[in-house]
Design a protein around this motif. Sequence first.
Motif, PDB file in Angstrom:
ATOM      1  N   UNK A  65       0.835  -1.198   0.000  1.00 12.60           N
ATOM      2  CA  UNK A  65       0.000   0.000   0.000  1.00 12.60           C
ATOM      3  C   UNK A  65       0.866   1.242   0.000  1.00 12.60           C
ATOM      4  N   UNK A  66       0.393   2.332  -0.651  1.00  7.37           N
ATOM      5  CA  UNK A  66       1.162   3.577  -0.654  1.00  7.37           C
ATOM      6  C   UNK A  66       1.368   4.088   0.758  1.00  7.37           C
ATOM      7  N   UNK A  67       2.461   4.801   0.978  1.00  6.70           N
ATOM      8  CA  UNK A  67       2.770   5.289   2.316  1.00  6.70           C
ATOM      9  C   UNK A  67       1.773   6.316   2.799  1.00  6.70           C
ATOM     10  N   UNK A  68       0.958   6.904   1.891  1.00  3.04           N
ATOM     11  CA  UNK A  68      -0.020   7.909   2.306  1.00  3.04           C
ATOM     12  C   UNK A  68      -1.248   7.291   2.957  1.00  3.04           C
ATOM     13  N   UNK A  69      -1.292   5.956   3.015  1.00  2.00           N
ATOM     14  CA  UNK A  69      -2.493   5.305   3.512  1.00  2.00           C
ATOM     15  C   UNK A  69      -2.229   4.586   4.836  1.00  2.00           C
ATOM     16  N   UNK A  93      -8.822   5.804   5.060  1.00  2.56           N
ATOM     17  CA  UNK A  93      -7.855   5.820   6.148  1.00  2.56           C
ATOM     18  C   UNK A  93      -6.556   6.340   5.561  1.00  2.56           C
ATOM     19  N   UNK A  94      -6.392   7.660   5.578  1.00  6.70           N
ATOM     20  CA  UNK A  94      -5.278   8.298   4.890  1.00  6.70           C
ATOM     21  C   UNK A  94      -4.264   8.842   5.879  1.00  6.70           C
ATOM     22  N   UNK A 154      -1.801  16.379   0.611  1.00  5.08           N
ATOM     23  CA  UNK A 154      -1.862  15.062   1.263  1.00  5.08           C
ATOM     24  C   UNK A 154      -0.787  14.908   2.335  1.00  5.08           C
ATOM     25  N   UNK A 155      -0.654  15.962   3.138  1.00  3.75           N
ATOM     26  CA  UNK A 155       0.317  15.935   4.219  1.00  3.75           C
ATOM     27  C   UNK A 155      -0.359  15.587   5.541  1.00  3.75           C
ATOM     28  N   UNK A 163      -6.182  22.763   2.045  1.00  8.25           N
ATOM     29  CA  UNK A 163      -5.307  22.525   0.902  1.00  8.25           C
ATOM     30  C   UNK A 163      -4.144  21.621   1.304  1.00  8.25           C
ATOM     31  N   UNK A 164      -3.548  21.893   2.452  1.00  7.13           N
ATOM     32  CA  UNK A 164      -2.435  21.080   2.935  1.00  7.13           C
ATOM     33  C   UNK A 164      -2.857  19.625   3.127  1.00  7.13           C
ATOM     34  N   UNK A 165      -4.010  19.430   3.734  1.00 12.25           N
ATOM     35  CA  UNK A 165      -4.469  18.083   4.077  1.00 12.25           C
ATOM     36  C   UNK A 165      -4.943  17.309   2.855  1.00 12.25           C
ATOM     37  N   UNK A 166      -5.741  17.955   1.986  1.00 16.68           N
ATOM     38  CA  UNK A 166      -6.426  17.231   0.921  1.00 16.68           C
ATOM     39  C   UNK A 166      -5.702  17.274  -0.415  1.00 16.68           C
TER      40      UNK A 166
END
Length: 355
Positions: free
Chosen positions: A17-21, A101-102, A255-256, A249-252
Amino acid sequence: MIRGICYAVLVVLSSTAPTAWAQVAVDELSAEHATLGDYAKFRFPLVQGEGEAAQRINTWLQVSLLEHFPGGPGQTPFDAVWPKEGQWTGVTSLDYQVVTNAAGFLSIVFNGEYTGAYPSSFSQSYQFETQTGQPLFLATLFTEAGARKLQDRVDAMQIHDIDAFLQADQPNGLDQQEAEIQADLYRECRENVRAGLYDEREWQLRADALVMIRGCGFPHAVRALNDLGDEESRFDYEALTPWLSEYGHCLLVEKRADCPLPRPGPHGVFMGEIDGRFSVTLVLGAWSGPAWYAYDKYKVPIRLHQEASRDGAVVLTRRADGETTEIFTFQWTDDGDLVGRWQRPGRPPLPVHLH
């Protein structure tokens, strides 16, 4: 007789899975009610972790839907809301799905049914930032003007759909009386949308898009006439950029998970002490009511009423038999803490500090 409560892992994460998840570990609470037949099993998420973020998420969800503080008394967390043995009044089914679940947020939707005079189904979505565990609201993610533009766009979509439906010949098999009732209900819904009465729409944060859910919510007796049902409007995060706050903007978009947090309030879970001695947890604005608090030692939910205030204070009262028995009076600090006092009538106040 209640058959007991069990815990099971809900989410198994792939190593590819990608690290963003998958930044939050979610397990499951479940219990079976002895007299509800096919609807006996209730399922509920439980966020794992020892920190305040997990505690806040679990507290917000359990107070909102179960009127229960995590770890509080009872054979199961569902005791306060599901029907007593041999009765049907209460929450008669409850299940959930982890929507996203991000890295920086968690989105969960619940579906269930409440039975009073008649059964009523419900769907309720919740979103949380995962740094502190506070619930997310559109007002947090959008600028004030951006939130209004989003609302206007969704309202316009719903009005367009209703008008198109009313203008079309509907081969839906309704007799004349049913067709007239259906048309009247849709006209009423359209006017309610135009009047801004649907400000609190259901919404979810998906992996790459915000989804607004729109519908007319026909009364139970005529629910079968709601041919339009609930519809989803999808907005890709990149397309929302002009409307988002810096935090949104930062969160979505970026994707931080380390976005500078906005000032908390006026809704959320706050923890601290009365008089530096008594640890308490306060929940403001949960789905189940204006406010609840509990002493951490006992975890028994105490319902509070929020009173009007002219000076920006948060005033919460506990009432019994029409009399006020406790009063919290808070002011917000620049850091988003709640600082004030707790008092019983006729007794000296005690200081309170919650964060």
